[in-house]
Write a protein that holds these residues in place. Structure first.
Motif, PDB file in Angstrom:
ATOM      1  N   ILE A 139      35.749  35.907  90.178  1.00 39.93           N
ATOM      2  CA  ILE A 139      36.084  36.827  91.267  1.00 39.93           C
ATOM      3  C   ILE A 139      35.704  36.254  92.627  1.00 39.93           C
ATOM      4  CG2 ILE A 139      35.881  38.849  89.779  1.00 39.93           C
ATOM      5  CD1 ILE A 139      33.169  39.398  90.961  1.00 39.93           C
ATOM      6  N   GLY A 140      35.129  35.072  92.635  1.00 41.07           N
ATOM      7  CA  GLY A 140      34.897  34.375  93.903  1.00 41.07           C
ATOM      8  C   GLY A 140      33.716  34.877  94.697  1.00 41.07           C
ATOM      9  N   VAL A 141      32.563  35.069  94.034  1.00 38.45           N
ATOM     10  CA  VAL A 141      31.375  35.531  94.744  1.00 38.45           C
ATOM     11  C   VAL A 141      30.794  34.393  95.577  1.00 38.45           C
ATOM     12  CG1 VAL A 141      30.844  37.303  93.046  1.00 38.45           C
ATOM     13  CG2 VAL A 141      29.944  34.987  92.747  1.00 38.45           C
ATOM     14  N   ASP A 142      29.900  34.751  96.471  1.00 41.64           N
ATOM     15  CA  ASP A 142      29.213  33.766  97.299  1.00 41.64           C
ATOM     16  C   ASP A 142      28.414  32.805  96.408  1.00 41.64           C
ATOM     17  OD1 ASP A 142      26.492  33.050  98.893  1.00 41.64           O
ATOM     18  OD2 ASP A 142      28.194  33.217 100.260  1.00 41.64           O
ATOM     19  N   PRO A 143      28.345  31.507  96.747  1.00 38.94           N
ATOM     20  CA  PRO A 143      27.619  30.548  95.900  1.00 38.94           C
ATOM     21  C   PRO A 143      26.170  30.935  95.634  1.00 38.94           C
ATOM     22  CG  PRO A 143      28.955  29.381  97.498  1.00 38.94           C
ATOM     23  CD  PRO A 143      29.038  30.832  97.866  1.00 38.94           C
ATOM     24  N   THR A 144      25.501  31.555  96.614  1.00 38.30           N
ATOM     25  CA  THR A 144      24.108  31.946  96.391  1.00 38.30           C
ATOM     26  C   THR A 144      23.988  33.164  95.478  1.00 38.30           C
ATOM     27  OG1 THR A 144      24.128  33.324  98.387  1.00 38.30           O
ATOM     28  CG2 THR A 144      23.392  31.032  98.618  1.00 38.30           C
TER      29      THR A 144
END
Length: 477
Positions: A139-144
């Motif tokens: 779903i393309g969450v933030d890398p952190t």
């Protein structure tokens, strides 16, 4: 024997049998044979004039400790024990456990969920953990996001495994769920700032974000132990059982990771030789899903083989404790000869903290694997040397930390390190004092165990403070 007396004796034997069935080395037929020996001894003791309850207790004592019986059966039936490592399709294979609650007649069919001590359940939950990680990635969450939520994505599945296996009360499960929910809200609602040069997971989180993520993982692991203890988190024995589990789990997880990594590299090389590039698939699917699923597989291995074959972690503890004692002595000598250690940089002080944590982990796990009735020997003296060296190193690190704070001021990293070293200092000082009393024969070994199990909530509390309070205190930097 009256009918009432017979009923009481049957209840005692049923309780003993139920507890014995937890040992996976014993099949239903084996337990039937042991029960026959037990009843023969009870009849003999009753003929000598003992009451039923007295005869039962004496007979159990004379029959031998369950652990010894398990090891004996493991030697006699080693082929069967190794076959239990796979899912047995034989419906008459036995292998019932107390957690299953399946106390039917010997040879009764066992459901697929109960065979091999719930391997199907563990694999299903492992797949769920892997999919949770992968769905978050898709779903393309933030890398952190994965740095903050790794424990939140995976450990609920481990808690579910413990809940299925150990049946904790609903109140305990609600408390565990509340802890996970609170951690999820805090870690994802706080407006953490940009990174400050600490690279992790292909990104640079802020120091408070990194500290919160690491301490959240530690706290949630210990909270998950409540499910392992079936909700009896106040019990020192239950806490020590979870310490044993954690040590064995770490060893199994490392072995799975090494074997899995080797197989992945072999697959990449083999497919590469025929012109097929599978490296993206391995990196994007196999690695994240396998790392998450291995948490459940390692937990199943620990539970399934508990007390059946020789545990690995106690052996490693015997090997590495002398080595760590020598390392700590070398650090003490270096601190005495070169006082510039006090002016050491941050990375070196963090390395010292890791050495102290590992030394304490070795100590606690060796306590958990030790027979409390055995007198102190050479290994306990080596442990005391390691404790003394750890105390001195901790004091050196504290002096260095105070110096750095005086020169550069407080920061999230330095404050967290200072708090951890103070907590370790209190634990190590008390542990060394109790250990010395045990070596001198003035303190029973159980007091050493109770001190360590009673101290576990201190780590949970400190981790919670770092997760909840540190980010706003240090402006999420």
């Amino acid at each position: 024997m009256t009918l009432e007396e017979r009923r009481e004796l049957d209840e005692l034997v049923a309780t003993w049998r139920e507890w014995l069935e937890r040992r996976d080395a014993l099949s239903a037929h084996d337990i039937d044979e042991l029960e026959g020996h037990l009843l023969d001894r009870v009849d003999s003791l009753r003929s000598a004039g003992l009451h039923d309850d007295e005869a039962f207790l004496v007979a159990v004592k004379r029959l031998g400790a369950v652990d010894e019986l398990s090891r004996e059966y493991a030697r006699v039936h080693s082929e069967r024990l190794w076959k239990q490592l796979v899912l047995d399709d034989d419906p008459n294979g036995g292998g019932r456990t107390a957690a299953s609650g399946d106390l039917g007649a010997p040879g009764a069919p066992t459901s697929v969920l109960r065979r091999a001590n719930g391997l199907a359940v563990a694999l299903g939950l492992g797949v769920g953990a892997g999919l949770a990680v992968k769905v978050a990635d898709l779903i393309g969450v933030d890398p952190t996001f994965f740095l903050r939520n790794a424990a939140i994505l995976v450990l609920p599945f481990l808690a579910a495994w413990f809940a299925w296996r150990h049946r904790p009360p609903v109140g305990a499960l609600a408390g565990i769920a509340g802890a996970f929910a609170l951690a999820a809200v805090v870690l994802n609602a706080y407006p953490f700032g940009p990174g400050a040069g600490t690279a992790a997971f292909a990104t640079e989180p802020s120091m408070t974000e990194l500290l919160a993520a690491v301490h959240a993982a530690v706290a949630l692991w210990l909270v998950t132990g409540i499910a392992y203890a079936a909700g009896d988190w106040r019990s020192g024995d239950a806490r020590m059982d979870f310490v044993r589990f954690s040590g064995e789990w770490a060893v199994y997880y490392l072995l799975i990771a090494l074997v899995g990594g080797g197989l992945s590299m072999l697959a990449v090389a083999v497919f590469g030789s025929i012109g097929v590039d599978v490296l993206p698939f391995v990196g994007e699917w196999v690695l994240p899903c396998g790392a998450a699923g291995a948490v459940l597989v390692a937990a199943w291995l620990v539970e399934a083989k508990q007390r059946v074959i020789e545990n690995i972690a106690p052996v490693l503890t015997k090997v590495f404790t002398p080595l760590f004692a020598l390392m700590l002595l070398a650090l003490v000598v270096a601190a005495a000869l070169q006082w510039n250690l006090v002016d050491a940089n941050r990375d070196l002080l963090i390395a010292f903290d890791l050495v102290l944590v590992v030394a304490l982990a070795l100590l606690v796990y060796s306590y958990s694997a030790r027979d409390p009735l055995v007198r102190a020997g050479w290994f306990e003296w080596i442990q005391f040397v390691m404790l003394a060296g750890a105390l001195v190193v901790d004091l050196v690190v504290l002096v260095a930390m105070v110096g750095r704070i005086g020169e550069f001021g407080f920061s999230a990293n330095k404050t967290a390190s200072l708090g951890l070293n103070l907590i370790l200092l209190a634990n190590l000082a008390r542990a060394a004092w109790l250990h010395l009393g045990f070596l001198r024969g003035r303190i029973p070994f159980l007091r050493l165990e109770r001190w360590q199990t009673a101290y576990l909530p201190v780590y949970v509390a400190w981790a919670a403070v770092v997760v909840v309070a540190f980010p706003p205190l240090f402006a999420f930097a």
